[in-house]
Design an enzyme around this catalytic site. Structure first.
Site, PDB file in Angstrom:
ATOM      1  N   ASP A   1       0.824  -1.212   0.000  1.00 21.55           N
ATOM      2  CA  ASP A   1       0.000   0.000   0.000  1.00 21.55           C
ATOM      3  C   ASP A   1       0.856   1.259   0.000  1.00 21.55           C
ATOM      4  O   ASP A   1       2.026   1.222   0.368  1.00 21.55           O
ATOM      5  CB  ASP A   1      -0.889   0.018   1.250  1.00 21.55           C
ATOM      6  CG  ASP A   1      -2.079  -0.904   1.090  1.00 21.55           C
ATOM      7  OD1 ASP A   1      -2.427  -1.254  -0.050  1.00 21.55           O
ATOM      8  OD2 ASP A   1      -2.670  -1.270   2.129  1.00 21.55           O
TER       9      ASP A   1
ATOM     10  N   TYR B   1       6.440  -9.593   8.009  1.00 22.07           N
ATOM     11  CA  TYR B   1       6.233  -8.150   8.131  1.00 22.07           C
ATOM     12  C   TYR B   1       6.634  -7.705   9.530  1.00 22.07           C
ATOM     13  O   TYR B   1       6.498  -8.464  10.491  1.00 22.07           O
ATOM     14  CB  TYR B   1       4.755  -7.800   7.942  1.00 22.07           C
ATOM     15  CG  TYR B   1       4.282  -7.827   6.509  1.00 22.07           C
ATOM     16  CD1 TYR B   1       4.386  -6.694   5.708  1.00 22.07           C
ATOM     17  CD2 TYR B   1       3.710  -8.973   5.965  1.00 22.07           C
ATOM     18  CE1 TYR B   1       3.939  -6.712   4.389  1.00 22.07           C
ATOM     19  CE2 TYR B   1       3.267  -8.999   4.651  1.00 22.07           C
ATOM     20  CZ  TYR B   1       3.378  -7.858   3.867  1.00 22.07           C
ATOM     21  OH  TYR B   1       2.939  -7.869   2.565  1.00 22.07           O
TER      22      TYR B   1
END
Lengths: 245, 245
Positions: A53, A111
């Site tokens: 994103d 992540y």
């Protein structure tokens, strides 16, 4: 044609995500493809391991691309770093088998999410971390987050706009730790739904603040109801850290 | 009127230094003065402990200002942080005696200079450190830099444009250390000439690269000749770390 596998780090602040977009929006993919053209004059398509994103960063984003040029790996790496903008760096380049594809061959990802846990903002963390002033009990959250580990239907942890039919994913590991006033959430798994990492972090923050009980995660998973989970924390704290093949 | 002493941190990347300038250039002082006006409607002049160059950062920059308003210290700190841009933060505010002046009362300062010692650039360090790929022997430089300590005429370590008549300064301490691929130069003293810290770091890099001998600093100091010292390293690695009163 040789197939090159490359690992990149980038600060996502200035980009509309990794993936090339219509309308001339600035993306990391677009910058890398421009850099390849500048360096060796070839118009390539870069295959990224995932979309990211806008505002999301990467410490180890993997992509592959096919080149005609006879350039060697080190020449390609240093040449690209010379023409890429300062906020994108190629950490390594290697030759890969012709059938290697950064997305299709990906077996999992790790992540990290960083929170600056402080009443007072830092000018150096603005685009790099989310800031939360309410004291975070990282030991409590490290216990609670273990409930994410394993194969589960993560429908409740997927953005409402998520169009995936299969919402079952396997989380390999999850941990929460602290270094000074920075709290780090580390999660790895075979795949992640849209906004999934950011919703798990938001849910853990709800547990921290007492809005959800410490043992509520299994029930939220079972509900498959996005409304039961916490808010989606903002993108600037999220880093794609590693990709597994 | 009360006199407030405040400590700020800022990323200098977007600013033409601390001090307000003619021609509407963006400065840290200008932003703080605008923020005070926004918060309590008073037009103040902020007295900074020093100028800083464009691109130079601060972990602990001290300033003072006189206010009519009855706001308390915590209200002033948090109020200013709410209206200041993300790259400027007020770390503390306290009331000071009426005769306290951030520059005139300053007894010394500590600077740090950060070098990313790596062949490969980091997207996260671009505006925060200077990058030097040639391996730095921090132990050798830590020995060599001790020659700067003490009272010396630092004319050789002052930018050619320096207009100070008295170029004698006292360096309290100097050290060079490493954490991973980041090399840190830490120097404190009673005052610094224009570009002085950056020229001492550039001189140490010349020693590292073998362009100057490890024991050459006393001779360079004695020469009072700018041409004998190393180059001026760029501003983005420099941080005003602490101010002493």
């Amino acid at each position: 044609m040789r197939n090159f596998k490359a690992t990149a780090a980038f600060s996502g602040t200035a980009y509309h995500g990794f993936q090339r977009q219509e309308g001339g929006l600035k993306t990391v993919q677009g910058e890398i493809e421009k850099a390849v053209y500048k360096l060796i004059g070839e118009r390539v398509t870069v295959n990224g391991c995932s979309r990211t994103d806008a505002g999301v960063h990467a410490n180890g984003f993997v992509f592959n691309m096919f080149l005609e040029n006879s350039i060697d790996c080190r020449g390609l790496q240093f040449g690209l770093n010379g023409v890429l903008p300062p906020d994108i760096s190629i950490l390594s380049v290697e030759e890969a088998p012709p059938d290697f594809h950064a997305r299709y061959n990906c077996r999992g990802k790790e992540y990290i999410y960083l929170i600056h846990n402080s009443e007072i903002k830092s000018p150096f963390y603005a685009d790099r971390m989310y800031r939360s002033w309410y004291p975070i009990d990282e030991k409590k959250l490290d216990r609670a987050c273990k409930a994410f580990i394993g194969e589960h239907d993560f429908k409740a942890f997927c953005a409402a706009s998520c169009d995936k039919e299969i919402t079952v994913r396997t989380i390999f590991d999850y941990s929460v730790s602290r270094e000074g006033d920075v709290v780090k959430f580390t999660v790895s798994g075979d795949g992640f739904l849209y906004n999934m990492v950011r919703i798990t972090v938001g849910t853990l923050l709800f547990i921290n603040d007492g809005k959800l009980a410490e043992d509520s995660i299994p029930n939220i998973i079972a509900s498959r109801d996005r409304a039961r989970a916490g808010k989606t924390v903002p993108p600037q704290g999220l880093y794609l850290n590693r990709v597994f093949y």
